[in-house]
Design an enzyme around this catalytic site. Structure first.
Site, PDB file in Angstrom:
ATOM      1  N   ASP A  78       0.608  -0.855  -0.135  1.00 31.48           N
ATOM      2  CA  ASP A  78       0.528  -0.141  -0.307  1.00 31.48           C
ATOM      3  C   ASP A  78       0.636   1.721  -0.079  1.00 31.48           C
ATOM      4  O   ASP A  78       2.234   1.280   1.378  1.00 31.48           O
ATOM      5  CB  ASP A  78      -0.615  -0.186   1.383  1.00 31.48           C
ATOM      6  CG  ASP A  78      -2.007   0.747   0.783  1.00 31.48           C
ATOM      7  OD1 ASP A  78      -1.790   1.312   0.318  1.00 31.48           O
ATOM      8  OD2 ASP A  78      -2.421   0.542   2.184  1.00 31.48           O
ATOM      9  N   ASP A  86      -2.824   2.978  -6.344  1.00 33.19           N
ATOM     10  CA  ASP A  86      -1.944   3.053  -5.565  1.00 33.19           C
ATOM     11  C   ASP A  86      -2.175   1.513  -4.258  1.00 33.19           C
ATOM     12  O   ASP A  86      -0.875   1.580  -3.425  1.00 33.19           O
ATOM     13  CB  ASP A  86      -2.682   4.580  -4.336  1.00 33.19           C
ATOM     14  CG  ASP A  86      -3.743   3.451  -3.485  1.00 33.19           C
ATOM     15  OD1 ASP A  86      -4.171   2.890  -3.856  1.00 33.19           O
ATOM     16  OD2 ASP A  86      -4.112   4.767  -2.799  1.00 33.19           O
ATOM     17  N   GLU A  87      -2.766   0.082  -4.866  1.00 30.90           N
ATOM     18  CA  GLU A  87      -2.284  -0.726  -4.393  1.00 30.90           C
ATOM     19  C   GLU A  87      -2.494  -1.995  -4.186  1.00 30.90           C
ATOM     20  O   GLU A  87      -3.065  -2.221  -5.568  1.00 30.90           O
ATOM     21  CB  GLU A  87      -3.410  -0.676  -2.422  1.00 30.90           C
ATOM     22  CG  GLU A  87      -4.263  -1.033  -3.293  1.00 30.90           C
ATOM     23  CD  GLU A  87      -5.840  -1.184  -2.533  1.00 30.90           C
ATOM     24  OE1 GLU A  87      -5.062  -1.952  -1.091  1.00 30.90           O
ATOM     25  OE2 GLU A  87      -6.863  -0.599  -2.028  1.00 30.90           O
TER      26      GLU A  87
END
Length: 395
Positions: free
Chosen positions: A9, A103-104
Protein backbone atom coordinates in the site's frame (compact mmCIF):
# COMPACT_ATOMS: atom_id res chain seq x y z
CA UNK A 1 5.53 -24.87 1.52
CA UNK A 2 4.20 -21.91 3.48
CA UNK A 3 1.70 -19.75 1.61
CA UNK A 4 2.39 -16.01 1.81
CA UNK A 5 0.27 -13.17 0.44
CA UNK A 6 1.62 -9.63 0.60
CA UNK A 7 -0.36 -6.40 0.42
CA UNK A 8 1.61 -3.37 -0.73
CA UNK A 9 0.00 0.00 0.00
CA UNK A 10 1.57 3.28 -1.11
CA UNK A 11 1.60 5.83 1.72
CA UNK A 12 -0.76 8.81 1.17
CA UNK A 13 -0.16 8.25 -2.53
CA UNK A 14 -1.68 11.31 -4.23
CA UNK A 15 -0.36 13.72 -1.59
CA UNK A 16 3.05 12.03 -1.58
CA UNK A 17 3.33 12.42 -5.36
CA UNK A 18 2.56 16.13 -5.02
CA UNK A 19 5.24 16.49 -2.34
CA UNK A 20 7.68 14.50 -4.49
CA UNK A 21 7.12 16.74 -7.52
CA UNK A 22 7.13 19.95 -5.50
CA UNK A 23 9.75 19.82 -2.70
CA UNK A 24 8.35 23.07 -1.24
CA UNK A 25 5.31 21.04 -0.09
CA UNK A 26 7.32 18.51 1.89
CA UNK A 27 6.56 18.62 5.60
CA UNK A 28 3.47 20.77 5.04
CA UNK A 29 -0.16 19.73 5.72
CA UNK A 30 -1.06 18.95 2.11
CA UNK A 31 -4.44 17.77 0.86
CA UNK A 32 -5.45 16.91 -2.69
CA UNK A 33 -8.95 17.86 -3.73
CA UNK A 34 -11.24 20.17 -5.62
CA UNK A 35 -10.22 23.66 -6.60
CA UNK A 36 -12.70 25.35 -4.26
CA UNK A 37 -14.20 25.00 -0.80
CA UNK A 38 -17.17 23.21 -2.35
CA UNK A 39 -15.01 20.21 -3.20
CA UNK A 40 -14.01 17.18 -1.17
CA UNK A 41 -10.64 15.86 -0.06
CA UNK A 42 -9.45 12.97 -2.22
CA UNK A 43 -6.14 12.43 -0.40
CA UNK A 44 -4.44 13.75 2.73
CA UNK A 45 -0.76 13.80 3.67
CA UNK A 46 0.24 12.42 7.04
CA UNK A 47 1.04 15.95 8.18
CA UNK A 48 -2.57 17.05 7.70
CA UNK A 49 -4.04 13.80 9.02
CA UNK A 50 -2.73 14.78 12.45
CA UNK A 51 -5.49 17.39 12.50
CA UNK A 52 -8.19 14.81 11.71
CA UNK A 53 -8.41 15.56 7.99
CA UNK A 54 -9.35 12.48 5.95
CA UNK A 55 -10.27 11.62 2.39
CA UNK A 56 -13.94 12.10 1.41
CA UNK A 57 -14.19 14.99 3.91
CA UNK A 58 -15.51 18.30 2.60
CA UNK A 59 -12.88 20.98 2.04
CA UNK A 60 -14.81 23.32 4.33
CA UNK A 61 -14.64 20.83 7.20
CA UNK A 62 -10.96 20.14 6.52
CA UNK A 63 -10.12 23.85 6.67
CA UNK A 64 -11.93 24.13 9.98
CA UNK A 65 -9.73 21.37 11.36
CA UNK A 66 -6.53 22.69 9.77
CA UNK A 67 -6.64 26.36 8.71
CA UNK A 68 -3.07 26.10 7.38
CA UNK A 69 -3.91 23.20 5.06
CA UNK A 70 -2.38 23.47 1.58
CA UNK A 71 -4.97 22.37 -0.99
CA UNK A 72 -3.68 21.27 -4.39
CA UNK A 73 -5.75 20.07 -7.36
CA UNK A 74 -5.54 16.41 -8.31
CA UNK A 75 -3.55 15.24 -11.35
CA UNK A 76 -4.89 11.79 -12.19
CA UNK A 77 -2.73 11.41 -15.29
CA UNK A 78 0.40 11.93 -13.17
CA UNK A 79 -0.80 9.52 -10.47
CA UNK A 80 -1.45 6.84 -13.08
CA UNK A 81 2.03 7.41 -14.53
CA UNK A 82 3.65 6.88 -11.13
CA UNK A 83 1.31 3.96 -10.44
CA UNK A 84 2.64 2.20 -13.54
CA UNK A 85 6.17 2.57 -12.17
CA UNK A 86 5.03 1.22 -8.81
CA UNK A 87 3.55 -1.88 -10.41
CA UNK A 88 6.68 -2.27 -12.48
CA UNK A 89 8.77 -2.42 -9.31
CA UNK A 90 6.53 -5.13 -7.85
CA UNK A 91 6.78 -7.09 -11.10
CA UNK A 92 10.53 -7.31 -10.56
CA UNK A 93 9.91 -9.51 -7.52
CA UNK A 94 7.10 -11.74 -8.78
CA UNK A 95 4.94 -12.19 -11.88
CA UNK A 96 2.00 -12.91 -9.57
CA UNK A 97 0.92 -9.35 -8.80
CA UNK A 98 -2.70 -8.16 -8.66
CA UNK A 99 -3.23 -4.42 -8.92
CA UNK A 100 -6.13 -3.66 -6.58
CA UNK A 101 -6.23 0.09 -7.23
CA UNK A 102 -4.00 2.90 -8.41
CA UNK A 103 -1.97 2.75 -5.18
CA UNK A 104 -2.19 -0.81 -3.85
CA UNK A 105 -1.53 -4.36 -4.96
CA UNK A 106 -1.38 -7.95 -3.76
CA UNK A 107 1.58 -10.23 -4.41
CA UNK A 108 1.83 -14.00 -4.08
CA UNK A 109 5.03 -14.47 -2.10
CA UNK A 110 4.81 -18.25 -1.83
CA UNK A 111 8.19 -19.81 -2.60
CA UNK A 112 10.02 -16.50 -2.89
CA UNK A 113 12.05 -17.37 0.22
CA UNK A 114 14.42 -19.20 -2.11
CA UNK A 115 15.24 -15.93 -3.86
CA UNK A 116 14.90 -13.29 -1.16
CA UNK A 117 15.03 -15.09 2.17
CA UNK A 118 12.29 -14.91 4.86
CA UNK A 119 9.15 -12.92 4.09
CA UNK A 120 10.36 -10.07 6.32
CA UNK A 121 13.45 -9.71 4.10
CA UNK A 122 11.25 -9.77 1.00
CA UNK A 123 9.18 -6.94 2.47
CA UNK A 124 12.27 -4.89 3.28
CA UNK A 125 13.63 -5.33 -0.23
CA UNK A 126 10.34 -4.26 -1.80
CA UNK A 127 10.27 -1.13 0.35
CA UNK A 128 13.89 -0.23 -0.39
CA UNK A 129 13.54 -0.72 -4.14
CA UNK A 130 10.25 1.18 -4.19
CA UNK A 131 11.89 4.18 -2.53
CA UNK A 132 14.91 3.99 -4.86
CA UNK A 133 12.87 3.71 -8.06
CA UNK A 134 9.95 6.04 -7.28
CA UNK A 135 11.08 8.27 -4.42
CA UNK A 136 8.00 7.16 -2.45
CA UNK A 137 7.41 5.00 0.60
CA UNK A 138 5.04 2.08 0.92
CA UNK A 139 3.74 -0.10 3.72
CA UNK A 140 3.87 -3.87 3.35
CA UNK A 141 1.74 -6.46 5.13
CA UNK A 142 2.20 -10.21 4.85
CA UNK A 143 0.04 -13.08 6.07
CA UNK A 144 -0.99 -16.59 5.01
CA UNK A 145 -4.39 -15.26 3.86
CA UNK A 146 -5.44 -12.29 1.78
CA UNK A 147 -7.59 -10.18 4.07
CA UNK A 148 -5.08 -10.41 6.93
CA UNK A 149 -2.30 -9.25 4.60
CA UNK A 150 -4.32 -6.12 3.88
CA UNK A 151 -4.94 -5.51 7.58
CA UNK A 152 -1.24 -6.08 8.33
CA UNK A 153 -0.19 -3.39 5.83
CA UNK A 154 -2.12 -0.85 7.92
CA UNK A 155 -0.59 -1.80 11.27
CA UNK A 156 2.64 0.19 11.00
CA UNK A 157 1.95 3.04 8.56
CA UNK A 158 3.58 5.00 7.12
CA UNK A 159 6.64 3.21 5.71
CA UNK A 160 5.74 0.12 7.72
CA UNK A 161 6.27 -3.61 7.54
CA UNK A 162 4.13 -6.10 9.47
CA UNK A 163 4.00 -9.89 9.20
CA UNK A 164 1.35 -12.16 10.72
CA UNK A 165 2.84 -15.64 10.98
CA UNK A 166 0.66 -18.77 10.86
CA UNK A 167 1.27 -19.55 14.53
CA UNK A 168 0.13 -16.05 15.51
CA UNK A 169 -3.02 -15.89 13.39
CA UNK A 170 -5.45 -17.30 15.95
CA UNK A 171 -4.42 -14.96 18.75
CA UNK A 172 -4.47 -12.02 16.35
CA UNK A 173 -7.99 -12.84 15.16
CA UNK A 174 -9.39 -13.30 18.66
CA UNK A 175 -8.69 -9.64 19.45
CA UNK A 176 -9.28 -8.20 15.96
CA UNK A 177 -12.13 -5.67 15.86
CA UNK A 178 -14.83 -6.74 13.41
CA UNK A 179 -14.77 -3.18 12.05
CA UNK A 180 -11.34 -4.02 10.60
CA UNK A 181 -12.64 -7.00 8.62
CA UNK A 182 -13.21 -6.12 4.93
CA UNK A 183 -16.92 -6.09 4.11
CA UNK A 184 -18.09 -5.17 7.61
CA UNK A 185 -19.66 -1.76 7.15
CA UNK A 186 -21.36 0.54 9.64
CA UNK A 187 -24.77 -1.11 9.24
CA UNK A 188 -23.39 -4.57 9.93
CA UNK A 189 -21.41 -3.23 12.88
CA UNK A 190 -24.65 -1.92 14.40
CA UNK A 191 -26.24 -5.36 13.99
CA UNK A 192 -23.22 -7.08 15.52
CA UNK A 193 -23.21 -4.71 18.50
CA UNK A 194 -26.76 -5.82 19.32
CA UNK A 195 -25.32 -9.30 19.86
CA UNK A 196 -22.44 -7.97 21.93
CA UNK A 197 -19.98 -8.64 19.11
CA UNK A 198 -17.00 -6.35 18.78
CA UNK A 199 -14.16 -8.73 17.91
CA UNK A 200 -13.70 -11.80 15.74
CA UNK A 201 -13.41 -13.72 18.98
CA UNK A 202 -16.97 -12.64 19.81
CA UNK A 203 -18.17 -13.87 16.40
CA UNK A 204 -16.87 -17.33 17.26
CA UNK A 205 -19.33 -17.64 20.16
CA UNK A 206 -22.08 -18.39 17.64
CA UNK A 207 -22.23 -21.16 14.99
CA UNK A 208 -21.99 -20.43 11.29
CA UNK A 209 -25.73 -21.06 10.68
CA UNK A 210 -26.56 -18.38 13.26
CA UNK A 211 -24.77 -15.72 11.22
CA UNK A 212 -26.04 -16.96 7.86
CA UNK A 213 -29.64 -16.78 9.09
CA UNK A 214 -29.18 -13.19 10.27
CA UNK A 215 -26.76 -11.74 7.76
CA UNK A 216 -27.12 -14.01 4.74
CA UNK A 217 -24.04 -14.77 2.68
CA UNK A 218 -22.13 -11.99 4.42
CA UNK A 219 -22.66 -13.79 7.72
CA UNK A 220 -20.98 -16.90 6.38
CA UNK A 221 -18.03 -14.86 5.11
CA UNK A 222 -17.72 -13.11 8.49
CA UNK A 223 -17.73 -16.46 10.31
CA UNK A 224 -15.08 -17.89 8.00
CA UNK A 225 -12.78 -14.87 8.28
CA UNK A 226 -13.12 -14.83 12.05
CA UNK A 227 -11.71 -18.37 11.95
CA UNK A 228 -8.89 -17.45 9.57
CA UNK A 229 -10.55 -18.82 6.42
CA UNK A 230 -10.22 -16.80 3.21
CA UNK A 231 -10.29 -18.72 -0.10
CA UNK A 232 -9.36 -15.63 -2.10
CA UNK A 233 -5.80 -15.56 -3.34
CA UNK A 234 -3.94 -13.29 -5.74
CA UNK A 235 -5.89 -12.82 -8.98
CA UNK A 236 -3.41 -11.89 -11.69
CA UNK A 237 -6.20 -11.40 -14.25
CA UNK A 238 -7.78 -8.68 -12.12
CA UNK A 239 -6.08 -5.32 -12.52
CA UNK A 240 -8.03 -2.07 -12.54
CA UNK A 241 -11.73 -2.93 -12.85
CA UNK A 242 -13.30 0.46 -13.54
CA UNK A 243 -12.67 4.04 -14.63
CA UNK A 244 -14.67 7.15 -13.87
CA UNK A 245 -14.78 10.93 -13.92
CA UNK A 246 -16.77 13.31 -11.74
CA UNK A 247 -17.12 17.02 -11.01
CA UNK A 248 -18.18 19.02 -7.95
CA UNK A 249 -19.85 22.24 -9.07
CA UNK A 250 -19.01 25.75 -7.91
CA UNK A 251 -22.77 26.27 -7.45
CA UNK A 252 -25.49 23.64 -7.10
CA UNK A 253 -27.59 23.30 -10.23
CA UNK A 254 -30.84 21.73 -11.43
CA UNK A 255 -30.24 22.74 -15.06
CA UNK A 256 -30.38 19.48 -17.02
CA UNK A 257 -28.76 21.17 -20.02
CA UNK A 258 -25.77 22.04 -17.85
CA UNK A 259 -25.67 18.52 -16.43
CA UNK A 260 -25.84 17.08 -19.94
CA UNK A 261 -22.74 19.03 -20.96
CA UNK A 262 -20.82 17.78 -17.93
CA UNK A 263 -21.82 14.22 -18.75
CA UNK A 264 -20.41 14.66 -22.25
CA UNK A 265 -17.13 16.08 -20.90
CA UNK A 266 -16.84 13.19 -18.46
CA UNK A 267 -17.77 10.57 -21.05
CA UNK A 268 -14.98 11.86 -23.27
CA UNK A 269 -12.49 11.46 -20.41
CA UNK A 270 -13.72 7.99 -19.49
CA UNK A 271 -13.76 6.81 -23.11
CA UNK A 272 -10.24 8.12 -23.71
CA UNK A 273 -9.00 6.41 -20.53
CA UNK A 274 -10.55 3.10 -21.60
CA UNK A 275 -8.93 3.25 -25.02
CA UNK A 276 -5.58 4.34 -23.63
CA UNK A 277 -5.39 1.25 -21.40
CA UNK A 278 -6.97 -1.20 -23.84
CA UNK A 279 -10.11 -1.76 -21.75
CA UNK A 280 -13.75 -2.11 -22.77
CA UNK A 281 -16.53 -2.11 -20.19
CA UNK A 282 -20.09 -3.35 -20.15
CA UNK A 283 -21.62 -1.42 -17.23
CA UNK A 284 -22.16 2.36 -17.29
CA UNK A 285 -22.82 4.04 -13.94
CA UNK A 286 -24.24 7.50 -13.25
CA UNK A 287 -23.39 9.11 -9.91
CA UNK A 288 -25.32 12.07 -8.53
CA UNK A 289 -24.79 13.89 -5.24
CA UNK A 290 -27.44 16.40 -4.18
CA UNK A 291 -27.04 19.69 -2.28
CA UNK A 292 -27.85 17.90 1.00
CA UNK A 293 -24.98 15.44 0.29
CA UNK A 294 -27.37 12.55 -0.35
CA UNK A 295 -25.81 10.41 -3.07
CA UNK A 296 -27.36 7.95 -5.49
CA UNK A 297 -26.07 5.83 -8.37
CA UNK A 298 -27.82 4.28 -11.33
CA UNK A 299 -26.28 1.67 -13.61
CA UNK A 300 -27.07 -0.01 -16.91
CA UNK A 301 -25.38 -3.10 -18.31
CA UNK A 302 -24.98 -3.03 -22.08
CA UNK A 303 -25.35 -5.94 -24.47
CA UNK A 304 -21.65 -5.77 -25.36
CA UNK A 305 -18.58 -4.15 -23.85
CA UNK A 306 -17.53 -0.79 -25.26
CA UNK A 307 -14.96 2.00 -25.20
CA UNK A 308 -17.19 4.21 -27.37
CA UNK A 309 -17.52 7.77 -26.03
CA UNK A 310 -20.90 8.38 -27.67
CA UNK A 311 -22.44 5.20 -26.31
CA UNK A 312 -21.13 5.91 -22.80
CA UNK A 313 -22.58 9.41 -22.93
CA UNK A 314 -25.94 8.36 -24.37
CA UNK A 315 -26.33 5.69 -21.70
CA UNK A 316 -25.43 8.07 -18.87
CA UNK A 317 -27.79 10.73 -20.24
CA UNK A 318 -30.68 8.25 -20.48
CA UNK A 319 -30.06 7.28 -16.85
CA UNK A 320 -30.18 10.95 -15.84
CA UNK A 321 -33.34 11.61 -17.88
CA UNK A 322 -35.09 8.83 -15.95
CA UNK A 323 -34.00 10.33 -12.65
CA UNK A 324 -36.05 12.80 -10.65
CA UNK A 325 -34.09 15.73 -9.24
CA UNK A 326 -35.84 16.58 -5.96
CA UNK A 327 -33.16 19.18 -5.18
CA UNK A 328 -30.19 20.85 -6.81
CA UNK A 329 -27.18 18.74 -7.80
CA UNK A 330 -23.79 19.25 -6.17
CA UNK A 331 -21.78 16.60 -8.03
CA UNK A 332 -22.23 14.42 -11.09
CA UNK A 333 -20.08 11.64 -12.46
CA UNK A 334 -19.85 8.83 -15.02
CA UNK A 335 -18.08 5.49 -14.68
CA UNK A 336 -17.58 2.34 -16.73
CA UNK A 337 -16.86 -1.07 -15.19
CA UNK A 338 -17.24 -4.79 -15.88
CA UNK A 339 -14.09 -4.94 -17.99
CA UNK A 340 -13.04 -7.65 -20.38
CA UNK A 341 -9.57 -9.20 -20.34
CA UNK A 342 -7.16 -7.22 -22.54
CA UNK A 343 -6.22 -10.14 -24.79
CA UNK A 344 -9.86 -10.92 -25.47
CA UNK A 345 -10.55 -7.28 -26.19
CA UNK A 346 -7.83 -7.04 -28.80
CA UNK A 347 -9.10 -10.19 -30.48
CA UNK A 348 -12.60 -8.77 -30.68
CA UNK A 349 -11.34 -5.44 -32.01
CA UNK A 350 -9.46 -7.18 -34.79
CA UNK A 351 -12.56 -9.12 -35.79
CA UNK A 352 -15.06 -6.34 -35.23
CA UNK A 353 -17.26 -4.91 -37.92
CA UNK A 354 -20.17 -2.53 -37.73
CA UNK A 355 -20.99 1.06 -36.71
CA UNK A 356 -19.91 0.86 -33.07
CA UNK A 357 -16.42 -0.33 -33.94
CA UNK A 358 -16.11 2.30 -36.69
CA UNK A 359 -17.01 5.00 -34.19
CA UNK A 360 -14.45 3.63 -31.74
CA UNK A 361 -11.89 3.91 -34.54
CA UNK A 362 -12.86 7.57 -34.93
CA UNK A 363 -12.53 7.99 -31.17
CA UNK A 364 -9.01 6.63 -31.31
CA UNK A 365 -8.14 9.01 -34.14
CA UNK A 366 -9.39 11.91 -32.02
CA UNK A 367 -7.33 10.59 -29.08
CA UNK A 368 -4.22 10.60 -31.27
CA UNK A 369 -4.75 14.21 -32.38
CA UNK A 370 -5.38 15.38 -28.81
CA UNK A 371 -2.40 13.40 -27.56
CA UNK A 372 -0.14 15.26 -29.99
CA UNK A 373 -1.64 18.75 -29.98
CA UNK A 374 -3.52 18.93 -26.66
CA UNK A 375 -7.10 18.21 -25.68
CA UNK A 376 -8.26 21.57 -27.06
CA UNK A 377 -7.21 20.61 -30.59
CA UNK A 378 -10.57 18.95 -31.26
CA UNK A 379 -13.71 20.01 -29.40
CA UNK A 380 -17.26 18.71 -29.85
CA UNK A 381 -19.60 21.36 -31.19
CA UNK A 382 -21.81 21.32 -28.12
CA UNK A 383 -18.84 22.08 -25.88
CA UNK A 384 -17.18 24.98 -27.69
CA UNK A 385 -18.18 27.47 -24.95
CA UNK A 386 -17.77 24.96 -22.16
CA UNK A 387 -14.17 23.72 -22.30
CA UNK A 388 -12.63 26.41 -20.14
CA UNK A 389 -14.60 25.23 -17.12
CA UNK A 390 -13.36 21.68 -17.64
CA UNK A 391 -9.98 22.78 -16.31
CA UNK A 392 -11.41 22.92 -12.77
CA UNK A 393 -12.62 19.33 -12.79
CA UNK A 394 -11.92 16.50 -10.40
CA UNK A 395 -11.07 13.22 -12.15
Amino acid sequence: MQIWILHIDMDAFFASVEQLDNPALRGLPVAVGGSSDRGVISAASYEVRKYGVRSAMSVIKARQLCPDMVLVPGRMARYKEVSARVMGVLGEFSPLVEQASVDEAYMDGTGLERLFGPVEELGRRIKARMRARTGLTCSVGAAPIRFLAKIASDLDKPDGLAVIHPEDMDAFLLNLAVAKVPGVGKRMQETLRRFGVRTCGDVRRYPRDFWVQRLGKAGGVLFDRSHGIDPNGVCIDGGVKSTSAENTFEADTSDRGELRKWLLVQSERVGADLRRHGHRGRTVTLKVKFADFRQITRSRTLEARTDNTALIFETAWELLEQLELPRAVRLIGVGVSNFEARERQLSLLEQAEGPQEATSGLDRAVDAVRGRFGKGALVRGGLMDFRKRDGNSDH
